[in-house]
Scaffold this active site. Structure first.
Site, PDB file in Angstrom:
ATOM      1  CB  SER A  11     -11.805 -41.140 -22.253  1.00  0.00           C
ATOM      2  OG  SER A  11     -12.183 -40.488 -21.069  1.00  0.00           O
ATOM      3  CE1 TYR A 147     -22.371 -32.241 -12.461  1.00  0.00           C
ATOM      4  CE2 TYR A 147     -24.762 -32.212 -12.290  1.00  0.00           C
ATOM      5  CZ  TYR A 147     -23.616 -32.426 -13.033  1.00  0.00           C
ATOM      6  OH  TYR A 147     -23.711 -32.815 -14.350  1.00  0.00           O
TER       7      TYR A 147
END
Length: 242
Positions: A11, A147
């Protein structure tokens, strides 16, 4: 008709730019993401493109979407595991739920997608799985501990899969971008980590990598003959010193 390309996290950011590259070259696509409106806007001018809102951590939902697209366009020839989250923070004060969310999306999501398409690729002895990692998958960055752990995981699993599937002529590729102009930072809850990041960005002249160039790289890698595997590309703004 060209073979099916499946892109997760389509997206925005890298995923959206990769979709534009393949649409321009006439590939049928399945674009997956969490925001249907954004996917619909992106795909409005594409031909032979399906969109679906899928959580890549939900194996059954993920598989059902891919099978629907394959029923229409044939087996997946390229899976781009692009969906990812970057929630910055220090281990001593970050909510452990943020770690879990990153590990689920960044690692389990990649494993899920891979498992869904891999057996068919092995059977055909043809196909490509391209995992979007990060420079944080090969070197460390302050405020990025969880992360970094997730992206080191992506690097490790990608190379393992490449080794395992090389005899079956299935390509597993990895792209590790540096800091880029995407929406990754919009979910960060740590203000200090955000301001550190913004200061670092200023040191690079205030502009990081344009996702379009990452998408062009992905297309170039895929367009190589099936018997050529560009295993890993590290790509960043020239001014990025880390």
């Amino acid at each position: 008709m060209k073979p099916l390309v499946v892109i997760t996290g389509a997206s925005s950011g890298f995923g959206a730019e990769i979709a534009k590259q393949f649409a321009a070259d006439g590939y049928p696509m399945l674009l997956l993401g969490r925001r249907r409106e954004k996917l619909a806007t992106l795909a409005a001018n594409f031909e032979n493109t399906l969109i679906d809102t899928v959580d890549v951590t939900n194996y059954d939902q993920f598989e059902a979407a891919i099978r629907r697209a394959e029923a229409k366009y044939g087996k997946t020839d390229l899976l781009v595991n692009n969906a990812g989250l970057m929630l910055l923070g220090n281990v001593q004060n970050q909510d452990p739920q943020e770690w879990q969310t990153m590990l689920n999306t960044n690692v389990m999501g990649v494993l899920n997608g891979t498992k869904i398409v891999l057996n068919d690729m092995r059977e055909r002895e043809h196909g490509t799985i391209l995992n979007m990692s990060s420079l944080a998958g090969k070197k460390t960055f302050v405020n990025h501990a969880a992360y970094v752990a997730s992206k080191f995981g992506v690097h490790g699993l990608s190379e393992t899969l490449r080794e395992e599937n090389a005899p079956k002529n299935v390509r597993v590729m990895l792209v590790a971008p540096g800091a880029a102009e995407t929406e990754l930072l919009t979910h960060v809850t740590s203000q200090s980590a955000l301001s550190d990041y913004e200061a670092w960005k200023k040191s690079m002249g205030g502009l990081t990598l344009n996702p379009k160039h990452v998408a062009e790289t992905v297309k170039f890698m895929y367009d190589m003959p099936q018997n050529v595997n560009i295993r890993e590309v590290d790509i960043a703004a020239t001014a990025q010193d880390a």
